[in-house]
Motif scaffolding. Structure first.
Motif, short mmCIF file in Angstrom:
data_model
loop_
_atom_site.label_atom_id
_atom_site.label_comp_id
_atom_site.label_asym_id
_atom_site.label_seq_id
_atom_site.Cartn_x
_atom_site.Cartn_y
_atom_site.Cartn_z
N LYS A 293 34.95 36.26 40.80
CA LYS A 293 33.94 36.90 39.96
C LYS A 293 34.26 37.27 38.55
O LYS A 293 33.42 37.75 37.70
N MET A 294 35.69 37.26 38.11
CA MET A 294 36.05 37.46 37.06
C MET A 294 35.42 36.56 35.84
O MET A 294 35.09 35.52 36.08
N PRO A 295 35.25 37.14 34.85
CA PRO A 295 34.66 36.35 33.71
C PRO A 295 35.33 35.17 33.46
O PRO A 295 34.55 33.84 33.18
N ILE A 296 36.62 34.96 33.57
CA ILE A 296 37.33 33.76 33.43
C ILE A 296 38.40 33.95 34.47
O ILE A 296 39.42 34.48 34.76
N PRO A 297 38.11 33.00 35.55
CA PRO A 297 38.78 32.91 36.83
C PRO A 297 40.18 32.45 36.45
O PRO A 297 40.39 31.49 35.67
N LEU A 298 41.17 32.98 36.82
CA LEU A 298 42.71 32.69 36.77
C LEU A 298 43.17 31.59 37.49
O LEU A 298 42.97 31.60 38.62
N THR A 299 43.99 30.77 37.01
CA THR A 299 44.61 29.84 37.85
C THR A 299 46.14 30.13 37.88
O THR A 299 46.56 30.10 36.91
N LEU A 300 46.21 30.40 39.17
CA LEU A 300 47.65 31.16 39.59
C LEU A 300 48.35 30.23 40.53
O LEU A 300 47.74 29.63 41.49
N PRO A 301 49.63 30.23 40.54
CA PRO A 301 50.57 29.46 41.67
C PRO A 301 50.36 30.27 42.86
O PRO A 301 49.99 31.46 43.07
N SER A 302 50.47 29.58 43.92
CA SER A 302 50.43 30.23 45.34
C SER A 302 51.57 31.23 45.63
O SER A 302 51.47 32.10 46.57
N THR A 303 52.46 31.31 44.98
CA THR A 303 53.57 32.41 44.91
C THR A 303 53.09 33.70 44.66
O THR A 303 53.94 34.57 44.88
N LEU A 304 52.09 33.61 44.04
CA LEU A 304 51.49 34.95 43.32
C LEU A 304 50.41 35.67 44.15
O LEU A 304 49.52 34.91 44.49
N THR A 305 50.60 36.73 44.38
CA THR A 305 49.71 37.55 45.52
C THR A 305 48.68 38.48 44.36
O THR A 305 49.29 39.17 43.48
N GLN A 306 47.50 38.11 44.35
CA GLN A 306 46.56 38.56 43.33
C GLN A 306 45.54 39.74 43.73
O GLN A 306 45.07 39.37 45.07
N GLN A 307 45.43 40.83 43.36
CA GLN A 307 44.55 41.75 43.57
C GLN A 307 43.57 42.09 42.44
O GLN A 307 44.09 41.90 41.21
N VAL A 308 42.39 42.37 42.65
CA VAL A 308 41.40 42.37 41.47
C VAL A 308 40.41 43.69 41.64
O VAL A 308 40.08 43.98 42.87
N TRP A 309 40.23 44.38 40.55
CA TRP A 309 39.36 45.55 40.68
C TRP A 309 38.70 45.76 39.48
O TRP A 309 38.89 44.83 38.52
N ASN A 310 37.26 46.28 39.85
CA ASN A 310 36.46 46.41 38.32
C ASN A 310 36.85 48.01 38.04
O ASN A 310 37.04 49.08 39.14
N PHE A 311 37.01 48.38 36.74
CA PHE A 311 37.34 49.69 36.37
C PHE A 311 36.77 49.98 34.97
O PHE A 311 37.10 49.22 33.92
N ASP A 312 35.84 50.88 34.80
CA ASP A 312 35.23 51.54 33.68
C ASP A 312 34.50 50.03 32.81
O ASP A 312 34.93 50.10 31.73
N GLY A 313 33.97 49.33 33.57
CA GLY A 313 33.18 48.11 32.85
C GLY A 313 34.24 47.19 32.42
O GLY A 313 33.88 46.01 31.98
N ALA A 314 35.55 47.07 33.03
CA ALA A 314 36.44 46.01 32.89
C ALA A 314 36.80 45.48 34.23
O ALA A 314 36.90 46.01 35.12
N TRP A 315 37.48 44.17 34.11
CA TRP A 315 38.23 43.71 35.18
C TRP A 315 39.57 43.88 35.04
O TRP A 315 40.26 43.26 33.99
N ILE A 316 40.23 43.81 36.21
CA ILE A 316 41.84 44.18 36.13
C ILE A 316 42.35 43.09 37.33
O ILE A 316 41.87 43.24 38.28
N SER A 317 43.45 42.35 36.96
CA SER A 317 43.91 41.28 37.96
C SER A 317 45.49 41.82 37.91
O SER A 317 46.20 41.87 36.70
N LEU A 318 46.11 42.12 39.14
CA LEU A 318 47.41 42.10 39.24
C LEU A 318 47.92 41.06 40.16
O LEU A 318 47.67 41.20 41.42
#
Length: 478
Positions: free
Chosen positions: A335-360
């Motif tokens: 659902k991010m404005p620009i979905p990220l293309t990441l390797p399978s070795t990375l574990t991704q978490q996404v949050w909404n915060f104050d009108g912005a999207w945060i990906s870790l």
């Protein structure tokens, strides 16, 4: 040919032995390089052939010392010191798995070994052959973006000269009946690499001096670039004239090589030919190495592959990072404005915060063969999302060239306790992180959509949030 090879074998043997010794000292990286050759990827399809050409040239046309080189002192001690220093630098790079730099140490290691064992004069004669061998290294992918950008500028200019109705935006050319994209496959990297290889072979076989070498390389590179630009321009003209219906648009491999051949074959035909005078060839000498060089080789083997085998850092699993922010809502990465293309070795978490999207997106090095900073492609498609403005390190505004949607993107790489704004910087910082025993890596991304007149507020918001989020990135308590 066989008779000539056998006659040249006494002259070739010292250089073949030196090459074998260098392969032994740096064998872990050479093994990975050989595996990369056998994959025959687009940017390294010529790798195995280049290595075979290197051996073939040593056998049929061994190095010949120039007359001004024969008076040089051998300086074996300097060569021995250089070999040990090169081995230590390579071992450090191999330990932290910075593959690109480790690959670049391979030709340096061959030269250092030759200097330590054969002396300076013979090493200078051997240098062109080693430069040819270095073309087999997997460094070409790093040149692709620059070649694509250059091709986009030149082809866009040429298309405008034809007076065609076209919208040119970076590497995208929009025609009345469709859109053409100058992607990585249009970089011409294969033509570029093969032209340099042919130029080096021509220079070696004709015993060119360095001025002729540089001239030949310059001509080869220029022809390769022009041939690729002509190829792309032909595709644009065909697409325009056939309303994007020509089969050539989906299958233009043969056409590309025909165009390349029309440029390169005449250059090869008219290139000056200089036959080596057999009377001036070096006399056959016994294969003998200096004791200083032999001692340096033994020290290099001990400090290099043997030390790497003994010193294998033990990596115990550590707690992953968590983001301690109030009022955050978990969200889906899709659902991010620009979905990220990441390797399978990375574990991704996404949050909404104050009108912005945060990906870790994070990972950690748990084995000696793993990299602290994994291989990452660009996290989003730069051919579709083009950077419009850079506000600060890691903070940019990008725009979708199809629907004109704009997104403010803030991004950085967390390498242990170090923060990097670019992927190249992150790869270098992993050396310091590894020396400190740190194992965690994360790619932190913030995104916020904005309208045509609202981007200033989005920029200010992300500029405020980025240091806040960085300060709240802490290890989880397990």
């Amino acid at each position: 040919m066989l008779r000539k090879t056998l006659d040249n074998l006494p002259l070739s043997r010292p250089y073949l032995v030196v090459t074998a010794i260098a392969v032994l000292i740096f064998y872990p990286t050479w093994i990975r390089l050989a595996q990369a050759w056998l994959e025959f990827e687009q940017v390294l399809a010529h790798g195995l052939a280049t290595a075979l050409i290197f051996i073939g040239l040593l056998l049929i046309h061994p190095p010949k010392s120039a007359t001004n080189h024969t008076q040089l002192k051998p300086y074996h001690l300097i060569g021995a010191i250089l070999l040990v220093v090169t081995t230590l630098a390579w071992a450090l790079l191999e330990l932290v798995r910075i593959d690109t730099l480790a690959y670049l140490m391979l030709p340096a290691g061959v030269i250092a070994a030759a200097w330590a064992l054969l002396g300076l004069a013979r090493t200078l004669s051997f240098l062109p052959y080693v430069l040819l061998l270095s073309l087999s290294l997997p460094i070409w992918a790093d040149m692709v973006p620059a070649l694509v950008d250059l091709a986009s500028i030149v082809v866009g200019t040429w298309v405008s000269w034809f007076g065609m109705t076209a919208l040119i935006e970076g590497n995208s050319i929009t025609l009345p009946y469709g859109r053409l994209l100058i992607a990585d496959g249009c970089s011409g990297i294969r033509y570029f690499a093969i032209s340099i290889l042919l130029a080096m072979m021509t220079s070696i076989l004709n015993d060119y001096r360095w001025r002729d070498w540089l001239t030949t390389l310059l001509i080869a590179v220029t022809l390769a670039l022009i041939a690729n630009w002509v190829r792309i321009t032909i595709l644009v003209v065909v697409a325009y004239e056939t309303d994007m219906q020509s089969d050539m648009l989906s299958d233009h491999e043969t056409m590309g090589w025909v165009v390349y051949g029309l440029f390169v074959l005449p250059a090869l035909y008219f290139s000056p030919v200089r036959k080596r005078n057999s009377e001036s060839a070096e006399p056959h000498t016994k294969l003998g190495f200096q004791k200083t060089g032999i001692a340096a080789v033994i020290i290099a083997i001990v400090l290099g592959p043997i030390a790497l085998t003994i010193i294998q850092p033990s990596n115990k699993a550590v707690s992953p990072w968590i983001l301690e922010l109030a009022s955050t809502t978990p969200a889906s990465a899709d659902k991010m404005p620009i979905p990220l293309t990441l390797p399978s070795t990375l574990t991704q978490q996404v949050w909404n915060f104050d009108g912005a999207w945060i990906s870790l997106a994070q990972s950690q090095k748990t084995t000696a063969k793993e990299k602290l900073v994994p291989y990452l492609r660009p996290p989003f498609d730069h051919s579709l999302w083009q950077i419009q403005e850079t506000y600060a390190p890691g903070l940019v505004r990008v725009r979708n060239i199809l629907n004109r949607k704009q997104v403010i993107v803030g991004q950085w790489y967390q390498v242990g306790s170090y923060r990097a704004w670019t992927y190249s910087e992150a790869k270098l910082l992993q050396v310091l992180a590894m020396l400190k025993g740190e194992q965690r890596f994360a790619l932190v991304t913030l995104q916020a959509e904005c309208g045509q007149t609202e981007c200033d507020r989005a920029v200010a918001k992300l500029d405020h949030q980025m240091p806040l989020i960085n300060s709240r990135l802490t290890p989880s308590k397990q």
